[in-house]
Enzyme design. Structure first.
Site, PDB file in Angstrom:
ATOM      1  N   GLU A   1      45.817  54.040  46.450  1.00 12.56           N
ATOM      2  CA  GLU A   1      47.093  54.743  46.652  1.00 12.56           C
ATOM      3  C   GLU A   1      47.159  56.037  45.853  1.00 12.56           C
ATOM      4  OE1 GLU A   1      49.849  50.730  47.023  1.00 12.56           O
ATOM      5  OE2 GLU A   1      49.166  51.385  45.055  1.00 12.56           O
TER       6      GLU A   1
ATOM      7  N   ASP B   1      53.420  43.804  45.309  1.00 15.55           N
ATOM      8  CA  ASP B   1      53.557  45.262  45.317  1.00 15.55           C
ATOM      9  C   ASP B   1      52.797  45.906  46.477  1.00 15.55           C
ATOM     10  OD1 ASP B   1      51.013  44.754  44.446  1.00 15.55           O
ATOM     11  OD2 ASP B   1      51.092  46.039  42.672  1.00 15.55           O
TER      12      ASP B   1
END
Ligand code: NAD
Length: 352
Positions: free
Chosen positions: A64, A235
């Site tokens: 990410e 998450d």
């Protein structure tokens, strides 16, 4: 006349420097400072550029990018999440980050962020608990005793006054490691054989496990009235920790809803299920805990502003500690249009 080339050095904080900074400042002091820095930036939340992080998923993990800016400075973090890494002797989460000057676009610092992510995640958890947990909370259950766990326990001690941690992990070796690392650090540490044993009598329950699936680390019967849940491990899409029934009876607090709806525990709920943004509580725009028996849930996924705050804080700390090295990062000839001339001069120097 063509000017000689100058080099623009960028401070680089290595893993070694970050560890020395932690030791020099003291881990609890540093996490209190980070919690304060993150809270100050949450208070001015509307000033930031915000976007859900840019995620590249694979079957076994995610990579990410997490950017944000307050108009003066820009920061981003590169971070991965690979739950299977641990079985191969690798970290589940590794990261590095960049802080840059918006006026010039030049980077002003590059830093390791594997340790800094653990520090900032724990500082954010503790900051949220300071606003949401019962004021007299002294006992925390820590479910998942991996890389983040000691940081979580010590931040809760430093910021919220937690005195006892009750550890549980499906792998007893992880619990042994966590208990050994926390020994002598001012916390009463109890190792538990079952998650129910860990949550019994705890006013704060932290879940910080890693498994890429809809896991059920906590079931509804394990969460009594008045408890604050700090859910850290869920998450990512398809990666959650709490049974849906817990969510249905909790006051849910999140960082940035467009990201948390995709990644957090609330991916299990309808897209319009009400949540409160944590920054609004801090800015006095929304209520926090509304009663002694309310179950509060911080559905933590990790947001770019926390990394920005952490990078800025480390950057400030560089001035007095000198704990960095200079990276030759920017090709910056005195005549900005003569980039090629730099190579020519290097060629001439080599030939001489
Ligand atoms: P880790 O792999 O080092 O530790 C995870 C631990 O969870 C392991 O010890 C494992 O045995 C344990 N575990 C797995 N399933 C379990 C279960 N059912 N019950 C009890 N224990 C179980 O990982 P880590 O670096 O400590 O990270 C933990 C999680 O936190 C990861 O999912 C990571 O993605 C997440 N994380 C979130 C944030 C955030 O900002 N919210 C930041 C960093 C990490």
């Amino acid at each position: 006349m063509t000017q000689p080339s100058r080099q623009a050095f960028v401070p680089f904080v290595s893993v070694d420097h970050m560890m020395r900074l932690v030791l020099q400042v003291g881990i609890e002091t540093l996490m209190v400072e980070l919690a304060d820095a993150i809270e100050a930036d949450f208070r001015r939340w509307p000033e930031f550029d915000k976007t859900p992080r840019v995620a590249s998923h694979s079957d076994i993990g995610v990579i990410e990018l997490m950017p944000t800016s307050d108009g003066q400075q820009y920061g981003f973090k590169y971070v991965n999440g690979h739950p299977g890494n641990m079985r191969r002797g690798l970290q589940t989460v590794t990261a590095f980050g960049v802080l840059a000057d918006v006026a010039t676009g030049y980077p002003v610092m590059i830093s390791e962020m594997t340790i800094l992510t653990a520090l900032r995640t724990a500082a954010t958890s503790a900051m949220a608990a300071k606003w949401l947990a019962p004021k007299d909370a002294r006992v925390m259950a820590m479910i998942g005793n991996g890389a983040q766990s000691e940081f979580q326990a010590l931040a809760m001690k430093a910021v919220c006054g937690i005195e006892e941690v009750r550890l549980y992990d499906i792998d007893p070796a992880a619990t042994r490691k966590c208990a050994a690392n926390l020994a002598g650090r001012g916390l009463r540490v109890t190792s538990c054989k079952a998650p129910e044993e860990a949550t019994m009598g705890a006013q704060i329950i932290t879940t910080c496990t890693a498994d890429k699936q809809y896991a059920t680390i906590l079931t509804d019967n394990m969460v009594g009235g008045g408890v604050h849940i700090n859910a850290v491990g869920g998450d990512c899409p398809g990666k959650t920790e709490l049974h849906r029934d817990i969510l249905m009876r909790s006051g849910i607090f999140v960082e940035y809803p467009p990201q948390t709806r995709i990644e957090g525990e609330i991916q299990q709920l309808d897209p319009d299920h009400p949540v409160i943004e944590l920054w609004q509580v801090i800015a006095g725009e929304a209520p926090g805990r509304t009663g002694l028996s309310q179950v509060t849930l911080f559905d933590s996924v990790g947001f770019a502003i926390e990394d920005f705050s952490a990078l800025r804080h480390i950057h400030r700390r560089l001035q007095d500690t000198g704990l960095f090295q200079e990276l030759d990062m920017i090709a910056d000839p005195d005549d900005p249009r003569d980039l090629f001339g730099m190579i020519c001069r290097a060629e001439a120097a080599n030939a001489a």
